[in-house]
Design a protein around this motif. Structure first.
Motif, PDB file in Angstrom:
ATOM      1  N   VAL A 112      20.188  47.352 -93.985  1.00  0.00           N
ATOM      2  CA  VAL A 112      19.286  46.333 -94.759  1.00  0.00           C
ATOM      3  C   VAL A 112      18.106  45.968 -93.956  1.00  0.00           C
ATOM      4  N   ILE A 113      18.565  45.637 -92.536  1.00  0.00           N
ATOM      5  CA  ILE A 113      17.462  45.229 -91.676  1.00  0.00           C
ATOM      6  C   ILE A 113      16.489  46.340 -91.123  1.00  0.00           C
ATOM      7  N   ALA A 114      16.897  47.325 -91.268  1.00  0.00           N
ATOM      8  CA  ALA A 114      15.946  48.574 -91.296  1.00  0.00           C
ATOM      9  C   ALA A 114      14.930  48.565 -92.335  1.00  0.00           C
ATOM     10  N   ILE A 115      15.377  48.247 -93.314  1.00  0.00           N
ATOM     11  CA  ILE A 115      14.370  48.333 -94.684  1.00  0.00           C
ATOM     12  C   ILE A 115      13.122  47.036 -94.292  1.00  0.00           C
ATOM     13  N   ALA A 116      13.806  45.782 -93.897  1.00  0.00           N
ATOM     14  CA  ALA A 116      12.950  44.825 -93.576  1.00  0.00           C
ATOM     15  C   ALA A 116      12.082  45.242 -92.419  1.00  0.00           C
ATOM     16  N   ALA A 117      12.695  45.859 -91.400  1.00  0.00           N
ATOM     17  CA  ALA A 117      11.733  46.374 -90.272  1.00  0.00           C
ATOM     18  C   ALA A 117      10.547  47.201 -90.697  1.00  0.00           C
TER      19      ALA A 117
ATOM     20  N   ASN B 200      16.013  54.513 -94.502  1.00  0.00           N
ATOM     21  CA  ASN B 200      15.827  53.129 -94.867  1.00  0.00           C
ATOM     22  C   ASN B 200      14.530  52.611 -94.336  1.00  0.00           C
ATOM     23  N   LEU B 201      14.153  53.049 -93.091  1.00  0.00           N
ATOM     24  CA  LEU B 201      12.862  52.428 -92.544  1.00  0.00           C
ATOM     25  C   LEU B 201      11.657  53.077 -93.532  1.00  0.00           C
ATOM     26  N   ARG B 202      11.917  54.288 -93.920  1.00  0.00           N
ATOM     27  CA  ARG B 202      10.709  54.776 -94.707  1.00  0.00           C
ATOM     28  C   ARG B 202      10.573  53.972 -96.037  1.00  0.00           C
ATOM     29  N   PHE B 203      11.632  53.831 -96.550  1.00  0.00           N
ATOM     30  CA  PHE B 203      11.759  52.948 -97.862  1.00  0.00           C
ATOM     31  C   PHE B 203      11.080  51.606 -97.456  1.00  0.00           C
ATOM     32  N   GLY B 204      11.268  51.073 -96.536  1.00  0.00           N
ATOM     33  CA  GLY B 204      10.578  49.466 -96.145  1.00  0.00           C
ATOM     34  C   GLY B 204       9.349  49.959 -95.996  1.00  0.00           C
ATOM     35  N   LEU B 205       8.772  50.935 -95.341  1.00  0.00           N
ATOM     36  CA  LEU B 205       7.400  51.304 -95.130  1.00  0.00           C
ATOM     37  C   LEU B 205       6.677  51.337 -96.426  1.00  0.00           C
ATOM     38  N   ALA B 206       7.339  52.000 -97.278  1.00  0.00           N
ATOM     39  CA  ALA B 206       6.584  52.141 -98.727  1.00  0.00           C
ATOM     40  C   ALA B 206       6.542  50.886 -99.320  1.00  0.00           C
ATOM     41  N   LEU B 207       7.778  50.182 -99.557  1.00  0.00           N
ATOM     42  CA  LEU B 207       7.628  48.782 -99.939  1.00  0.00           C
ATOM     43  C   LEU B 207       6.546  47.818 -99.247  1.00  0.00           C
TER      44      LEU B 207
END
Length: 297
Positions: A164-169, A227-234
Protein backbone atom coordinates in the motif's frame (compact mmCIF):
# COMPACT_ATOMS: atom_id res chain seq x y z
CA UNK A 1 9.97 -33.21 -2.79
CA UNK A 2 8.60 -29.68 -2.44
CA UNK A 3 5.16 -28.83 -3.81
CA UNK A 4 4.33 -25.40 -5.22
CA UNK A 5 0.77 -24.32 -5.99
CA UNK A 6 0.63 -21.53 -8.55
CA UNK A 7 2.85 -21.16 -11.62
CA UNK A 8 2.85 -17.39 -11.87
CA UNK A 9 6.11 -15.46 -11.79
CA UNK A 10 6.84 -16.03 -8.10
CA UNK A 11 5.81 -19.68 -8.11
CA UNK A 12 8.02 -20.40 -11.12
CA UNK A 13 10.92 -18.47 -9.59
CA UNK A 14 10.71 -20.52 -6.40
CA UNK A 15 10.53 -23.70 -8.47
CA UNK A 16 13.75 -22.73 -10.28
CA UNK A 17 15.54 -21.89 -7.03
CA UNK A 18 14.41 -25.06 -5.26
CA UNK A 19 14.80 -27.42 -8.23
CA UNK A 20 17.77 -29.30 -6.68
CA UNK A 21 15.41 -30.38 -3.85
CA UNK A 22 12.91 -31.79 -6.35
CA UNK A 23 9.82 -29.69 -7.08
CA UNK A 24 6.31 -30.49 -8.27
CA UNK A 25 4.78 -27.27 -9.62
CA UNK A 26 0.99 -27.19 -9.98
CA UNK A 27 -0.57 -24.86 -12.54
CA UNK A 28 -4.24 -24.38 -13.29
CA UNK A 29 -3.23 -24.40 -16.95
CA UNK A 30 0.17 -26.11 -17.35
CA UNK A 31 0.31 -25.04 -21.00
CA UNK A 32 -0.17 -21.34 -20.31
CA UNK A 33 2.54 -18.88 -21.29
CA UNK A 34 5.12 -18.30 -18.57
CA UNK A 35 5.06 -14.97 -16.71
CA UNK A 36 8.85 -15.22 -16.46
CA UNK A 37 9.87 -14.87 -20.14
CA UNK A 38 13.21 -16.44 -20.91
CA UNK A 39 13.28 -18.54 -17.74
CA UNK A 40 12.94 -22.26 -18.43
CA UNK A 41 12.01 -24.78 -15.76
CA UNK A 42 15.14 -26.85 -15.04
CA UNK A 43 15.47 -30.56 -14.45
CA UNK A 44 14.13 -31.35 -11.03
CA UNK A 45 10.88 -29.44 -11.63
CA UNK A 46 7.77 -31.36 -12.66
CA UNK A 47 4.93 -29.22 -14.04
CA UNK A 48 1.48 -30.69 -13.47
CA UNK A 49 -2.22 -29.84 -13.52
CA UNK A 50 -3.09 -32.56 -11.00
CA UNK A 51 -3.02 -31.55 -7.34
CA UNK A 52 -2.80 -35.23 -6.44
CA UNK A 53 0.81 -35.14 -7.65
CA UNK A 54 1.67 -33.01 -4.59
CA UNK A 55 0.84 -35.88 -2.22
CA UNK A 56 3.77 -36.71 0.01
CA UNK A 57 5.47 -33.31 -0.39
CA UNK A 58 7.65 -32.24 2.55
CA UNK A 59 6.06 -28.79 2.25
CA UNK A 60 3.58 -27.10 -0.10
CA UNK A 61 4.18 -23.47 -1.00
CA UNK A 62 1.02 -21.55 -1.91
CA UNK A 63 2.11 -19.01 -4.51
CA UNK A 64 -1.39 -17.77 -5.35
CA UNK A 65 -2.77 -14.21 -5.47
CA UNK A 66 -4.02 -13.22 -2.00
CA UNK A 67 -7.60 -12.66 -3.13
CA UNK A 68 -7.69 -16.13 -4.71
CA UNK A 69 -6.36 -18.03 -1.69
CA UNK A 70 -9.58 -18.48 0.31
CA UNK A 71 -11.55 -19.68 -2.69
CA UNK A 72 -8.83 -22.12 -3.70
CA UNK A 73 -8.60 -23.65 -0.21
CA UNK A 74 -12.38 -23.94 0.02
CA UNK A 75 -12.42 -26.10 -3.11
CA UNK A 76 -9.05 -27.83 -2.60
CA UNK A 77 -8.37 -28.39 1.12
CA UNK A 78 -4.71 -29.36 1.39
CA UNK A 79 -2.90 -31.19 4.17
CA UNK A 80 0.71 -31.22 5.33
CA UNK A 81 2.95 -28.23 5.95
CA UNK A 82 1.52 -25.27 4.07
CA UNK A 83 3.52 -22.12 3.41
CA UNK A 84 1.76 -18.96 2.20
CA UNK A 85 3.81 -16.99 -0.33
CA UNK A 86 1.16 -14.32 -1.02
CA UNK A 87 1.12 -10.82 0.46
CA UNK A 88 -2.11 -9.08 1.39
CA UNK A 89 -5.30 -9.07 3.42
CA UNK A 90 -8.37 -10.99 2.29
CA UNK A 91 -11.15 -8.54 1.39
CA UNK A 92 -13.99 -10.82 2.45
CA UNK A 93 -12.66 -11.66 5.93
CA UNK A 94 -10.05 -8.93 6.61
CA UNK A 95 -7.66 -11.71 7.58
CA UNK A 96 -4.16 -12.62 6.48
CA UNK A 97 -3.10 -15.81 4.70
CA UNK A 98 -2.13 -17.73 7.85
CA UNK A 99 -5.65 -17.33 9.27
CA UNK A 100 -7.14 -18.62 6.03
CA UNK A 101 -4.86 -21.66 6.04
CA UNK A 102 -5.38 -22.48 9.71
CA UNK A 103 -3.25 -23.74 12.60
CA UNK A 104 0.36 -24.54 11.82
CA UNK A 105 0.52 -22.28 8.77
CA UNK A 106 3.82 -20.76 7.69
CA UNK A 107 4.43 -17.55 5.77
CA UNK A 108 7.35 -16.89 3.41
CA UNK A 109 7.82 -13.19 2.78
CA UNK A 110 10.40 -10.44 2.40
CA UNK A 111 12.17 -8.25 -0.18
CA UNK A 112 12.28 -10.23 -3.38
CA UNK A 113 11.53 -9.96 -7.08
CA UNK A 114 10.74 -13.17 -8.94
CA UNK A 115 13.27 -12.37 -11.66
CA UNK A 116 16.07 -12.02 -9.10
CA UNK A 117 15.24 -15.35 -7.44
CA UNK A 118 15.02 -17.14 -10.79
CA UNK A 119 18.36 -15.66 -11.87
CA UNK A 120 20.04 -17.00 -8.73
CA UNK A 121 20.79 -13.55 -7.33
CA UNK A 122 21.35 -13.37 -3.54
CA UNK A 123 18.00 -12.97 -1.75
CA UNK A 124 17.04 -13.06 1.94
CA UNK A 125 13.51 -13.81 3.14
CA UNK A 126 11.62 -14.37 6.38
CA UNK A 127 10.01 -17.72 7.17
CA UNK A 128 7.35 -17.22 9.85
CA UNK A 129 5.59 -20.02 11.65
CA UNK A 130 6.09 -22.70 14.28
CA UNK A 131 9.74 -23.00 15.29
CA UNK A 132 10.88 -25.61 12.77
CA UNK A 133 14.50 -25.34 11.75
CA UNK A 134 14.13 -28.26 9.33
CA UNK A 135 11.71 -26.28 7.12
CA UNK A 136 14.09 -23.33 7.14
CA UNK A 137 16.89 -25.64 5.98
CA UNK A 138 14.68 -27.30 3.35
CA UNK A 139 13.77 -23.98 1.71
CA UNK A 140 17.21 -22.34 1.94
CA UNK A 141 19.69 -22.58 -0.94
CA UNK A 142 23.13 -21.10 -1.67
CA UNK A 143 21.38 -18.00 -3.08
CA UNK A 144 18.15 -17.99 -1.04
CA UNK A 145 18.78 -17.30 2.67
CA UNK A 146 15.85 -17.67 5.09
CA UNK A 147 15.59 -16.13 8.55
CA UNK A 148 13.09 -17.68 10.97
CA UNK A 149 10.53 -16.04 13.26
CA UNK A 150 7.49 -17.23 15.17
CA UNK A 151 5.75 -13.86 14.67
CA UNK A 152 3.45 -14.87 11.82
CA UNK A 153 1.15 -11.86 12.20
CA UNK A 154 4.02 -9.38 12.04
CA UNK A 155 5.65 -11.05 9.05
CA UNK A 156 2.50 -11.25 6.95
CA UNK A 157 1.37 -7.71 7.83
CA UNK A 158 4.76 -6.32 6.87
CA UNK A 159 4.47 -7.97 3.46
CA UNK A 160 0.90 -6.79 3.00
CA UNK A 161 1.11 -3.20 4.20
CA UNK A 162 4.30 -2.27 2.37
CA UNK A 163 2.46 -2.76 -0.93
CA UNK A 164 0.00 0.00 0.00
CA UNK A 165 2.83 2.38 0.90
CA UNK A 166 4.59 1.49 -2.36
CA UNK A 167 1.49 2.58 -4.29
CA UNK A 168 1.54 5.86 -2.38
CA UNK A 169 5.25 6.31 -3.15
CA UNK A 170 4.51 5.76 -6.82
CA UNK A 171 1.72 8.34 -6.71
CA UNK A 172 4.13 10.90 -5.22
CA UNK A 173 6.71 10.40 -7.96
CA UNK A 174 4.13 10.06 -10.73
CA UNK A 175 2.56 13.36 -9.69
CA UNK A 176 5.96 15.10 -9.70
CA UNK A 177 5.99 15.86 -5.97
CA UNK A 178 9.68 15.09 -5.59
CA UNK A 179 12.05 12.78 -3.75
CA UNK A 180 11.77 14.66 -0.46
CA UNK A 181 8.04 14.00 -0.47
CA UNK A 182 8.65 10.32 -1.22
CA UNK A 183 11.10 10.04 1.70
CA UNK A 184 8.61 11.66 4.06
CA UNK A 185 5.74 9.52 2.85
CA UNK A 186 7.67 6.24 3.16
CA UNK A 187 8.79 7.16 6.67
CA UNK A 188 5.31 8.06 7.85
CA UNK A 189 3.92 5.06 6.00
CA UNK A 190 6.27 2.83 7.95
CA UNK A 191 4.92 4.38 11.16
CA UNK A 192 1.41 3.41 10.01
CA UNK A 193 2.54 -0.14 9.32
CA UNK A 194 3.95 -0.45 12.83
CA UNK A 195 0.81 1.00 14.44
CA UNK A 196 -1.55 -1.46 12.81
CA UNK A 197 0.76 -4.44 13.29
CA UNK A 198 1.22 -3.72 16.98
CA UNK A 199 -2.53 -3.28 17.45
CA UNK A 200 -3.00 -6.75 15.96
CA UNK A 201 -0.41 -8.35 18.22
CA UNK A 202 2.77 -8.24 16.12
CA UNK A 203 6.22 -7.62 17.56
CA UNK A 204 7.95 -4.32 16.75
CA UNK A 205 11.22 -6.00 15.79
CA UNK A 206 9.48 -8.05 13.11
CA UNK A 207 8.45 -4.91 11.25
CA UNK A 208 12.04 -3.66 11.51
CA UNK A 209 13.26 -6.76 9.67
CA UNK A 210 13.15 -8.19 6.17
CA UNK A 211 9.40 -8.69 6.05
CA UNK A 212 8.69 -5.08 6.99
CA UNK A 213 11.37 -2.45 6.48
CA UNK A 214 13.35 -4.58 4.03
CA UNK A 215 10.39 -5.15 1.74
CA UNK A 216 9.30 -1.52 2.09
CA UNK A 217 12.71 -0.27 0.92
CA UNK A 218 12.60 -2.52 -2.14
CA UNK A 219 9.05 -1.84 -3.29
CA UNK A 220 9.10 1.91 -2.73
CA UNK A 221 12.28 2.48 -4.73
CA UNK A 222 12.28 0.09 -7.69
CA UNK A 223 10.13 0.05 -10.79
CA UNK A 224 10.42 -3.72 -10.60
CA UNK A 225 7.57 -3.37 -8.10
CA UNK A 226 4.12 -3.68 -9.68
CA UNK A 227 2.67 -1.67 -6.80
CA UNK A 228 5.07 1.22 -7.39
CA UNK A 229 4.32 1.16 -11.12
CA UNK A 230 0.59 1.15 -10.38
CA UNK A 231 1.09 4.20 -8.16
CA UNK A 232 3.13 5.94 -10.86
CA UNK A 233 0.26 5.48 -13.30
CA UNK A 234 -2.24 6.70 -10.70
CA UNK A 235 -0.16 9.81 -10.02
CA UNK A 236 0.13 10.55 -13.74
CA UNK A 237 -3.55 9.99 -14.41
CA UNK A 238 -2.82 7.00 -16.64
CA UNK A 239 -4.62 3.68 -16.96
CA UNK A 240 -2.68 0.72 -15.56
CA UNK A 241 -2.73 -2.67 -17.29
CA UNK A 242 -5.72 -4.49 -15.73
CA UNK A 243 -4.14 -7.87 -16.51
CA UNK A 244 -1.35 -7.23 -13.99
CA UNK A 245 -2.11 -8.31 -10.41
CA UNK A 246 -1.52 -5.43 -7.97
CA UNK A 247 -1.95 -6.88 -4.48
CA UNK A 248 -1.66 -3.48 -2.82
CA UNK A 249 -4.85 -2.18 -4.46
CA UNK A 250 -7.08 -4.73 -2.71
CA UNK A 251 -4.99 -4.52 0.45
CA UNK A 252 -5.52 -0.75 0.62
CA UNK A 253 -9.30 -1.24 0.69
CA UNK A 254 -8.97 -3.99 3.32
CA UNK A 255 -6.63 -1.87 5.47
CA UNK A 256 -8.95 1.14 5.34
CA UNK A 257 -11.84 -1.02 6.56
CA UNK A 258 -9.81 -2.91 9.15
CA UNK A 259 -8.12 0.16 10.65
CA UNK A 260 -11.48 1.95 10.98
CA UNK A 261 -12.95 -1.16 12.58
CA UNK A 262 -10.27 -1.36 15.32
CA UNK A 263 -9.66 2.39 15.69
CA UNK A 264 -6.10 2.72 14.32
CA UNK A 265 -5.19 5.85 12.35
CA UNK A 266 -3.90 5.00 8.85
CA UNK A 267 -4.15 8.28 6.92
CA UNK A 268 -1.83 7.35 4.03
CA UNK A 269 -3.32 3.92 3.49
CA UNK A 270 -6.84 5.36 3.66
CA UNK A 271 -5.96 8.01 1.08
CA UNK A 272 -4.57 5.33 -1.24
CA UNK A 273 -7.83 3.38 -0.94
CA UNK A 274 -9.86 6.50 -1.67
CA UNK A 275 -7.70 7.44 -4.68
CA UNK A 276 -8.10 3.96 -6.17
CA UNK A 277 -11.85 4.09 -5.58
CA UNK A 278 -11.92 7.58 -7.15
CA UNK A 279 -13.51 8.86 -3.97
CA UNK A 280 -11.27 11.94 -4.13
CA UNK A 281 -8.69 13.42 -6.46
CA UNK A 282 -4.96 13.79 -5.90
CA UNK A 283 -4.87 17.54 -5.04
CA UNK A 284 -7.50 16.96 -2.34
CA UNK A 285 -5.62 13.93 -0.98
CA UNK A 286 -2.44 16.01 -0.69
CA UNK A 287 -4.32 18.84 1.00
CA UNK A 288 -5.91 16.49 3.54
CA UNK A 289 -2.59 14.87 4.43
CA UNK A 290 -0.65 18.13 4.68
CA UNK A 291 -3.26 19.88 6.83
CA UNK A 292 -3.61 17.13 9.41
CA UNK A 293 -3.11 18.40 13.00
CA UNK A 294 0.54 18.94 13.87
CA UNK A 295 1.97 16.38 16.30
CA UNK A 296 5.12 14.88 17.75
CA UNK A 297 6.85 12.31 15.57
Amino acid sequence: MIGIVGAGAFGRALAVALAPRGVTLWARDPGAQSRLPGVALPQGVRLTGDLGDLAGAEAVLLALPMQALAGFLAVHPLGGRLVACCKGIDLATLRGPSALIGPGAHVLTGPSFAADIAAGLPTALTLAGPDEGDLQRLLSTPTLRLYRTTDVVGAELGGALKNVIAIAAGVVIGAGLGESARAALVTRGFAEMQRLAQALGARTETLMGLSGLGDLVLTCNSTGSRNLRFGLALGRGQVFDPAVTVEGASTAEAVARLSAQIGVEMPISTMVARLIARDLDLPEAIRLLMTRPLKEE
